[in-house]
Design a protein around this motif. Structure first.
Motif, PDB file in Angstrom:
ATOM      1  N   LEU A   1      28.985  41.517  56.572  1.00 43.72           N
ATOM      2  CA  LEU A   1      29.703  42.730  56.962  1.00 43.72           C
ATOM      3  C   LEU A   1      31.211  42.513  56.935  1.00 43.72           C
ATOM      4  CD1 LEU A   1      27.433  44.007  59.868  1.00 43.72           C
ATOM      5  CD2 LEU A   1      27.908  45.213  57.731  1.00 43.72           C
ATOM      6  N   ASP A   2      31.644  41.299  57.286  1.00 42.22           N
ATOM      7  CA  ASP A   2      33.073  40.973  57.216  1.00 42.22           C
ATOM      8  C   ASP A   2      33.515  40.741  55.769  1.00 42.22           C
ATOM      9  OD1 ASP A   2      33.404  41.109  59.954  1.00 42.22           O
ATOM     10  OD2 ASP A   2      32.999  38.992  60.271  1.00 42.22           O
ATOM     11  N   ALA A   3      32.655  40.099  54.993  1.00 46.23           N
ATOM     12  CA  ALA A   3      33.021  39.731  53.626  1.00 46.23           C
ATOM     13  C   ALA A   3      33.068  40.936  52.696  1.00 46.23           C
ATOM     14  CB  ALA A   3      32.029  38.701  53.084  1.00 46.23           C
TER      15      ALA A   3
ATOM     16  N   GLU B   1      46.662  37.854  44.558  1.00 46.60           N
ATOM     17  CA  GLU B   1      45.391  37.783  43.837  1.00 46.60           C
ATOM     18  C   GLU B   1      44.676  36.463  44.104  1.00 46.60           C
ATOM     19  OE1 GLU B   1      43.664  38.058  39.260  1.00 46.60           O
ATOM     20  OE2 GLU B   1      45.739  38.620  39.682  1.00 46.60           O
ATOM     21  N   ASN B   2      45.424  35.362  44.051  1.00 53.80           N
ATOM     22  CA  ASN B   2      44.827  34.045  44.306  1.00 53.80           C
ATOM     23  C   ASN B   2      44.358  33.916  45.749  1.00 53.80           C
ATOM     24  OD1 ASN B   2      45.263  33.243  41.686  1.00 53.80           O
ATOM     25  ND2 ASN B   2      47.203  32.203  42.116  1.00 53.80           N
ATOM     26  N   THR B   3      45.160  34.455  46.670  1.00 49.77           N
ATOM     27  CA  THR B   3      44.810  34.334  48.087  1.00 49.77           C
ATOM     28  C   THR B   3      43.577  35.161  48.411  1.00 49.77           C
ATOM     29  OG1 THR B   3      47.142  33.978  48.626  1.00 49.77           O
ATOM     30  CG2 THR B   3      45.678  34.546  50.439  1.00 49.77           C
ATOM     31  N   ARG B   4      43.489  36.353  47.839  1.00 52.47           N
ATOM     32  CA  ARG B   4      42.280  37.167  48.055  1.00 52.47           C
ATOM     33  C   ARG B   4      41.057  36.464  47.476  1.00 52.47           C
ATOM     34  NH1 ARG B   4      45.906  41.749  47.229  1.00 52.47           N
ATOM     35  NH2 ARG B   4      46.000  42.919  49.191  1.00 52.47           N
ATOM     36  N   LYS B   5      41.244  35.792  46.363  1.00 55.78           N
ATOM     37  CA  LYS B   5      40.140  35.032  45.772  1.00 55.78           C
ATOM     38  C   LYS B   5      39.719  33.898  46.709  1.00 55.78           C
ATOM     39  CE  LYS B   5      38.856  32.525  41.547  1.00 55.78           C
ATOM     40  NZ  LYS B   5      39.332  32.045  40.216  1.00 55.78           N
ATOM     41  N   THR B   6      40.705  33.236  47.319  1.00 53.89           N
ATOM     42  CA  THR B   6      40.408  32.158  48.271  1.00 53.89           C
ATOM     43  C   THR B   6      39.645  32.695  49.475  1.00 53.89           C
ATOM     44  OG1 THR B   6      42.372  30.908  47.623  1.00 53.89           O
ATOM     45  CG2 THR B   6      41.454  30.433  49.792  1.00 53.89           C
ATOM     46  N   ILE B   7      40.059  33.847  49.980  1.00 53.54           N
ATOM     47  CA  ILE B   7      39.370  34.468  51.111  1.00 53.54           C
ATOM     48  C   ILE B   7      37.920  34.761  50.741  1.00 53.54           C
ATOM     49  CG2 ILE B   7      39.244  36.557  52.538  1.00 53.54           C
ATOM     50  CD1 ILE B   7      42.338  36.609  52.431  1.00 53.54           C
ATOM     51  N   SER B   8      37.717  35.328  49.549  1.00 48.81           N
ATOM     52  CA  SER B   8      36.367  35.633  49.088  1.00 48.81           C
ATOM     53  C   SER B   8      35.526  34.364  48.962  1.00 48.81           C
ATOM     54  CB  SER B   8      36.442  36.352  47.736  1.00 48.81           C
ATOM     55  OG  SER B   8      35.155  36.601  47.227  1.00 48.81           O
ATOM     56  N   GLN B   9      36.108  33.309  48.420  1.00 51.73           N
ATOM     57  CA  GLN B   9      35.383  32.044  48.265  1.00 51.73           C
ATOM     58  C   GLN B   9      35.002  31.451  49.618  1.00 51.73           C
ATOM     59  OE1 GLN B   9      38.287  29.923  45.914  1.00 51.73           O
ATOM     60  NE2 GLN B   9      37.352  30.509  43.968  1.00 51.73           N
ATOM     61  N   THR B  10      35.890  31.596  50.593  1.00 47.57           N
ATOM     62  CA  THR B  10      35.601  31.067  51.932  1.00 47.57           C
ATOM     63  C   THR B  10      34.448  31.822  52.571  1.00 47.57           C
ATOM     64  OG1 THR B  10      37.941  30.467  52.177  1.00 47.57           O
ATOM     65  CG2 THR B  10      36.608  30.507  54.177  1.00 47.57           C
TER      66      THR B  10
ATOM     67  N   ILE C   1      40.966  32.496  57.277  1.00 39.19           N
ATOM     68  CA  ILE C   1      40.938  33.826  56.662  1.00 39.19           C
ATOM     69  C   ILE C   1      41.932  34.756  57.353  1.00 39.19           C
ATOM     70  CG2 ILE C   1      39.507  35.901  56.418  1.00 39.19           C
ATOM     71  CD1 ILE C   1      37.123  33.949  55.923  1.00 39.19           C
ATOM     72  N   GLU C   2      41.980  34.687  58.675  1.00 35.43           N
ATOM     73  CA  GLU C   2      42.924  35.520  59.427  1.00 35.43           C
ATOM     74  C   GLU C   2      44.370  35.180  59.055  1.00 35.43           C
ATOM     75  OE1 GLU C   2      43.955  36.755  64.065  1.00 35.43           O
ATOM     76  OE2 GLU C   2      42.617  35.069  63.639  1.00 35.43           O
ATOM     77  N   LEU C   3      44.681  33.893  58.955  1.00 34.52           N
ATOM     78  CA  LEU C   3      46.041  33.473  58.603  1.00 34.52           C
ATOM     79  C   LEU C   3      46.382  33.879  57.170  1.00 34.52           C
ATOM     80  CD1 LEU C   3      46.042  29.961  60.306  1.00 34.52           C
ATOM     81  CD2 LEU C   3      47.578  31.856  60.865  1.00 34.52           C
ATOM     82  N   TRP C   4      45.443  33.748  56.254  1.00 38.18           N
ATOM     83  CA  TRP C   4      45.696  34.179  54.870  1.00 38.18           C
ATOM     84  C   TRP C   4      45.960  35.683  54.827  1.00 38.18           C
ATOM     85  CZ3 TRP C   4      41.030  30.718  53.531  1.00 38.18           C
ATOM     86  CH2 TRP C   4      41.478  29.446  53.149  1.00 38.18           C
ATOM     87  N   ASN C   5      45.167  36.453  55.535  1.00 37.46           N
ATOM     88  CA  ASN C   5      45.363  37.908  55.539  1.00 37.46           C
ATOM     89  C   ASN C   5      46.705  38.291  56.152  1.00 37.46           C
ATOM     90  OD1 ASN C   5      43.099  39.154  54.288  1.00 37.46           O
ATOM     91  ND2 ASN C   5      41.817  38.622  56.040  1.00 37.46           N
TER      92      ASN C   5
END
Length: 380
Positions: free
Chosen positions: A204-206, A173-182, A160-164
């Motif tokens: 709290l993080d999500a 949009e796709n990457t934020r979706k991946t972060i949310s799914q994780t 998640i840190e690396l994606w951000n």
């Protein structure tokens, strides 16, 4: 000679890495590579995969600094290692995480693929203690206390840190979706396992934009957990942003009272002090000798203040006039008088503006030095 060999074999990894560190400090990259290779071979014989990984990455970094063309070769070596059938699930996950971190900046799609592979076996990784992979992973106290120090959480949060960090280089949009799914994957696992503290901390993080209503619901559901102090802090922060300072302070004090021994309670105490901190700022628009002048006072959390009046014995063109400090005021100024003023209370903790009056009898250069009541060392 035999004794020498035995002594070499008896060296601990700590001693061997200390040798590497000394060579790094002396800027001896070739010697670092040679020493790291010894560690790698020792670890390979002992099947100590985490030490093998650390040694491999140390060699890779040094080789890359000497010969940049070596980096693709070393990356290929990591790929083959990760894909080998003999590689254990947890080791494969860490290797893919490493590859993701190496590749994602220059080739987002490739790095992204590796990060997804690192999280593939979530149900096995969540039951694997991360401390078994020391020195390749380091776990904090929070991980040990609330997350059972599980490897999946560590790798998921790293991904998640690396994606951000690399959103600028991605299909956002796709990457934020991946972060949310994780995050949802973590939440699902912690819910199934009944790990309520881990679930709440992850939530709290999500949901950094969680509503006031949602936060209050969590306070009711998880109020028996010490980590719920984080919910109180989040709610108090929202209320403070909305300038609802009385409610924010009440929330902070309730959290401090309920969780006095929580490791993060100082965050609540610090915000409490921010709200209670006194404020005082004065401004003067027009000054005429012998006539009352209006002094605009912005204040909060104060009962009153004093103004000390100094006449400065310097010519108007003196450069020292730009150096406004108490030392120069006392050195070149003559103290004339001190006046005290009371100000209305600010029960809502918000800044209030009032006006007081002073009179300066003669033309000249003056400085007003303010001192809020109860804070003798705070002067401006």
């Amino acid at each position: 000679m035999l004794m020498f060999v035995v002594a070499m074999q008896a060296q601990t990894y700590s001693q061997l890495w200390k040798n590497v560190e000394q060579m790094e400090q002396k800027d001896m990259p070739k010697s670092v590579i040679a020493e790291a290779e010894k560690i790698y071979e020792k670890a390979k014989q002992e099947r100590n995969v985490p030490q093998m990984m650390k040694a491999y990455l140390t060699m890779m970094t040094c080789r890359g600094n000497i010969t940049p063309d070596s980096i693709p070769v070393d990356i290929k070596g990591l790929e083959e290692w990760a894909e080998a059938s003999s590689t254990q699930v947890q080791d494969r996950a860490v290797l893919y995480s490493i590859l993701g971190g190496i590749c994602i900046r220059d080739d987002f799609e490739k790095g992204n693929r590796y990060l997804h592979l690192s999280l593939k076996d979530s149900l096995k990784l969540v039951d694997y203690p991360a401390e078994k992979l020391v020195p390749m992973v380091t776990s904090g106290e929070t991980s040990q206390l609330y997350f059972d120090n599980n490897l999946y959480d560590l790798l998921a949060r790293r991904a998640i840190e690396l994606w951000n960090q690399n959103l600028w280089n991605a299909q956002q949009e796709n990457t934020r979706k991946t972060i949310s799914q994780t995050y949802h994957s973590l939440l699902h696992i912690y819910k199934v396992k009944g790990m309520r503290s881990a679930w709440l901390l992850t939530a709290l993080d999500a949901y950094p934009q969680a509503s006031e209503k949602q936060l209050r619901e969590w306070m009711k559901e998880f109020g028996d957990l010490e980590v719920c102090a984080g919910v109180y802090l989040r709610l108090a922060t929202i209320l403070k942003w909305e300038d609802r300072l009385v409610e924010s302070l009440s929330t902070l004090r309730e959290g401090i009272g309920r969780y006095p021994h929580y490791e993060g309670v100082n965050f609540l105490k610090n915000m409490e002090q921010e709200i209670l901190k006194p404020g005082l700022n004065l401004s003067v628009t027009y000054v005429y000798p012998g006539k009352p002048m209006d002094v605009k006072v912005n204040h909060r959390n104060l009962k009153g203040f004093s103004i000390a009046l100094y006449r400065i014995n310097l010519p108007a063109e003196s450069a020292l006039l730009s150096e406004v400090d108490l030392e120069n005021i006392k050195r070149f100024g003559t103290f004339l008088r001190r006046e005290h003023f009371e100000v209305p209370p600010t029960p809502d903790y918000r800044e209030r503006t009032d006006t007081v009056q002073m009179t300066i009898d003669e033309a000249g250069i003056y400085y007003l030095v303010t001192e809020p009541d109860g804070y003798p060392k705070v002067r401006q």
